[in-house]
Motif scaffolding. Structure first.
Motif, short mmCIF file in Angstrom:
data_model
loop_
_atom_site.label_atom_id
_atom_site.label_comp_id
_atom_site.label_asym_id
_atom_site.label_seq_id
_atom_site.Cartn_x
_atom_site.Cartn_y
_atom_site.Cartn_z
N ILE A 338 0.89 -1.33 -0.45
CA ILE A 338 -0.03 -0.07 0.18
C ILE A 338 0.82 1.07 0.64
O ILE A 338 1.48 0.86 0.45
CB ILE A 338 -0.89 0.12 1.13
CG1 ILE A 338 -1.83 -0.79 1.18
CG2 ILE A 338 -1.77 1.18 1.25
CD1 ILE A 338 -2.46 -1.37 2.12
N SER A 339 0.81 2.07 -1.27
CA SER A 339 1.14 3.68 -1.04
C SER A 339 2.78 3.26 -1.54
O SER A 339 3.70 4.21 -1.26
CB SER A 339 1.53 4.61 0.24
OG SER A 339 0.30 4.63 0.16
N GLU A 356 -1.59 -3.54 -2.84
CA GLU A 356 -2.98 -2.65 -3.40
C GLU A 356 -3.76 -3.26 -4.40
O GLU A 356 -2.98 -4.97 -4.93
CB GLU A 356 -1.63 -1.96 -4.00
CG GLU A 356 -0.68 -1.08 -4.18
CD GLU A 356 -1.53 0.37 -3.30
OE1 GLU A 356 -2.84 0.37 -4.45
OE2 GLU A 356 -1.10 1.94 -2.98
N SER A 392 -5.79 -4.63 -11.59
CA SER A 392 -5.72 -3.30 -10.79
C SER A 392 -7.66 -2.44 -11.04
O SER A 392 -8.14 -3.03 -9.64
CB SER A 392 -4.76 -2.24 -10.89
OG SER A 392 -5.45 -1.12 -9.68
#
Length: 503
Positions: A338-339, A356, A392
């Motif tokens: 994440i990030s 993600e 995604s």
């Protein structure tokens, strides 16, 4: 900073005040590590009022420049408050040459190099403070040393010679033993070649008792022994201090002692150079490098070919990996975290709540969705016409597509609504058509009944005029309700018969 010298622990023996599994000799044998094992580290007993670990040189004494300690990992609390001595006697507690005492507050680093610059026969690690375990148990002083290195003359690895050369060995001036000295006479100079340009932060010179110190002592720094006298003058004075400090980059050090006569004897016992430790460079050795194969240049910090240790990049391998990258030379990416936030060493995600979109959940988030899957933890399914969808978003990369299950469901619902509306329109149209036909049929029946009634009335007008008057009187007397009930069935019956006939 540390000495450019030799580890003297192979030239002596270790002992300790008590033993709890790990003997004292473990601390002077490989591996060089903080990882604890009774077969690799020393360990004294628990519950004493004081404990010590001691190393004794096999020769009379040595000039110790620094001592490196690797204490047991995760147990810095037991190291808190320790003292380090270089002594000429084995008296406990030690009384002379305290090199270092751990200050309060806070716990010390479990790996550290401590400068000392003392002459002695013993190196003693001493603890009389003790510690308290997290459970509240008071253990008293405990010593757990996993590795100890004791360094001597800092010019040991250099090349040394006398000019003019004589019968005496110039190497005696940097063998780490203060009692062995080089003894040239007359006009002489001492050279030490460090083999490469280095940032030198200081030096020391030890002369034997009785050696004259009158006259000028001069120290030069140069990069070529042939041009030593045109180099930088580091010191020039009539008295010679034991330690001389500076920050200069050079390769060759030259010491020119005072000369009173051709037969003047110069007894030089130790000459040493203080340089940056391996992995350090720059003024004051303030910068560090993390080269993978060999250490960086002490002058400019540039690493040799071979890359950097994990977590670092750059010419000096001292730049930490940027956010989202990790590993050796920072070549790996952690875009699944994440990030894109992960540990620069092993890529472990900082945020452990998930990954993600497009990645299967685990602590590294480095496994992408299989073909045909996408989204959070790869729970979405896509059904593109050809190829695979974006892991995604689920968007198909092809020009023609069937779409995802979500798109298919929307289309199915839309088709059902359209079919329902068309069905309703058909029913309304049929009803309107039927209604119009019904109205038309009723108009035709009324016109027929009216014509028949007119003909009948015309034919009987003359003959029944008197009868009509009588019937009128009778109708007046009749019950209106009864009359209405009699008329309704006949009228309705005639209309339905006319409709049936029309079809």
């Amino acid at each position: 900073m540390a000495a450019l010298g030799e580890n003297l622990t192979p030239f002596g023996q270790a002992s300790q005040s008590s033993k709890f599994g790990g003997p004292a000799k473990n601390a002077i044998e490989p591996p060089v590590s903080n990882k604890f094992d009774f077969d690799k580290c020393s360990h004294t007993q628990i519950g004493k009022t004081s404990e010590w670990w001691m190393f004794e040189f096999s020769f009379k004494s040595a000039f110790v420049t620094d001592i490196t300690i690797y204490y047991r990992e995760h147990f810095s609390r037991r190291m808190d408050g320790f003292k380090l001595y270089v002594s000429n006697a084995s008296i406990i507690p030690p009384t002379d040459h305290l090199c270092y005492e751990d200050p309060d507050p806070g716990e010390p680093n479990i790996t550290q190099t401590i400068p000392c610059y003392e002459l002695g026969k013993y190196v003693i690690y001493y603890d009389d403070k003790g510690s308290t375990e997290p459970t509240g148990r008071v253990d008293g002083p405990v010593i757990e040393l996993c590795y100890v290195a004791i360094n001597d003359n800092i010019a040991y690895d250099g090349l040394e010679w006398l000019v003019p050369s004589g019968s005496t060995d110039a190497g005696l001036a940097n063998d780490g033993i203060e009692t062995t000295c080089a003894k040239p006479t007359g006009h002489v100079r001492f050279h030490v070649d460090l083999k490469e340009k280095s940032i030198v932060t200081g030096m020391y010179i030890i002369l034997a008792d009785g050696t004259t110190t009158k006259g000028y002592h001069t120290v030069y720094a140069s990069n070529d022994s042939n041009t030593w006298n045109s180099g930088t003058v580091l010191y020039n004075g009539t008295s010679l201090p034991t330690d001389i400090y500076f920050d200069v980059v050079f390769r060759v050090l030259t010491y020119v002692p005072p000369v009173n006569s051709p037969v003047t004897e110069h007894e030089l016992c130790e000459i040493g150079i203080i340089v940056c430790d391996d992995g350090e460079f720059g003024i004051g050795c303030a910068n560090k490098c993390y080269c993978l194969i060999a250490t960086c240049s002490k002058a400019d910090g540039i690493c040799p070919p071979g890359g950097c240790e994990v977590g670092f990049h750059g010419k000096s391998c001292n730049q930490e990996c940027n956010s989202g990258t990790f590993g050796q030379n920072c070549k790996n990416v952690c875009e699944g975290c994440i990030s894109s936030m992960c540990d620069r060493i092993d890529g472990l995600c900082y945020n452990t709540s998930g990954c993600e979109h497009g990645y299967l959940y685990d602590k590294y988030c480095n496994k992408t969705c299989d073909d045909g899957h996408f989204g959070k933890n790869c729970t979405g399914k896509c059904s593109c016409l050809t190829g695979t969808c974006d892991i995604s978003t689920g968007i198909c990369g092809d020009e023609f597509q069937i779409g995802s299950e979500q798109t298919s469901n929307v289309a199915a619902i839309g088709g059902s609504v359209a079919a329902f509306i068309i069905g309703v329109l058909i029913i309304v149209a049929v009803f309107i058509f039927y209604k119009r036909r019904l109205i038309a049929s009723q108009d035709t029946g009324k016109r027929t009944t009216s014509s028949d009634t007119t003909t009948y009335e015309t034919r009987n007008t003359n003959d029944n005029s008197h009868q009509n008057e009588q019937q009128y009187d009778d109708l007046i007397k009749m019950d209106p309700t009864s009359l209405y009930q009699d008329l309704i069935p006949n009228s309705a019956s005639n209309e339905y018969e006319q409709i049936d006939n029309s079809y």
